[in-house]
Scaffold this active site. Structure first.
Site, mmCIF file in Angstrom:
data_model
loop_
_atom_site.group_PDB
_atom_site.id
_atom_site.type_symbol
_atom_site.label_atom_id
_atom_site.label_comp_id
_atom_site.label_asym_id
_atom_site.label_seq_id
_atom_site.Cartn_x
_atom_site.Cartn_y
_atom_site.Cartn_z
ATOM 1 C CG ASP A 6 -1.704 1.208 1.422
ATOM 2 O OD1 ASP A 6 -2.285 1.670 0.422
ATOM 3 O OD2 ASP A 6 -1.776 1.723 2.560
ATOM 4 C CG ASP A 8 -1.402 7.586 0.208
ATOM 5 O OD1 ASP A 8 -0.296 8.000 -0.211
ATOM 6 O OD2 ASP A 8 -2.450 7.704 -0.448
HETATM 7 MG MG MG Z 1 -2.822 3.262 3.479
#
Ligand code: MG
Length: 183
Positions: A6, A8
């Site tokens: 992932d 962010d």
């Molecule tokens: Mg995230």
């Protein structure tokens, strides 16, 4: 292995108002070095990221490309690279299977890198990262950066266990390099 990241809250600081420009992309300490270590150990490293800011009309795909160019440039300085970036521009209210917790992006990555799910590990800070990985049959690591501590505190449904918890991407990387997920 295929390492699915992932973005962010894992590589860069999460922002409630979205990362809308290269300047707003602020790296989490040691995250780029961790990616370079995965590269050096010959793991594939890809990003699977929800970017509803595109569907919401807050940024264009060109801006997203410029944000990712900054990521790639900074990573090159650490002798690291991302093999591929998958992003879902969908809004939550018009989500396809690509938007996590859908498993679409992960399945595309598994197919493109010809990897069986048991040889892949998803690293994320949100429940939906773990849910998407569970649907695709991949290993799951929750990092405590970004929304991770809150995600951990909220608890998990038994069906998405087991989940390995790591302090940050750097520790998650150590777990992978130690061979913890070898089937
Ligand atoms: Mg995230």
């Amino acid at each position: 292995m295929l390492v699915l990241l992932d973005r962010d809250g894992v590589i860069n600081e999460d922002r409630t108002d979205f990362v809308k420009s290269p300047d707003e992309l602020v790296f989490i300490p040691n995250a780029l070095e961790a990616i370079a270590a995965l590269n050096a150990a010959r793991h594939y490293v890809v990003i699977v990221t929800n970017q509803s800011c595109i569907g919401r009309g807050l940024i264009t795909e060109e801006t997203l490309t410029s944000i990712h160019n900054k990521l790639r440039t900074e990573l090159r300085r650490q002798n690291g690279k991302i093999d591929q970036i998958f992003f879902a521009p969908d809004t939550p209210w018009e989500a396809t299977e690509n938007r996590k917790p859908g498993a679409g992006m992960i399945r595309s990555a598994l197919s493109q890198f010809r990897t069986a799910p048991e040889h892949a590990v998803m690293i994320g800070d949100s429940l939906r990262d773990l849910q998407a990985a569970q649907k695709a049959g991949c290993h799951r690591i929750l990092v405590q950066t970004g929304k991770g501590l809150k995600t951990q505190k909220d608890g998990f449904d038994p069906e998405i266990l087991p989940i390995t918890v790591a302090k940050d991407l750097s520790e998650a990387t150590r777990f992978i390099l130690d061979g913890r997920f070898k089937p």
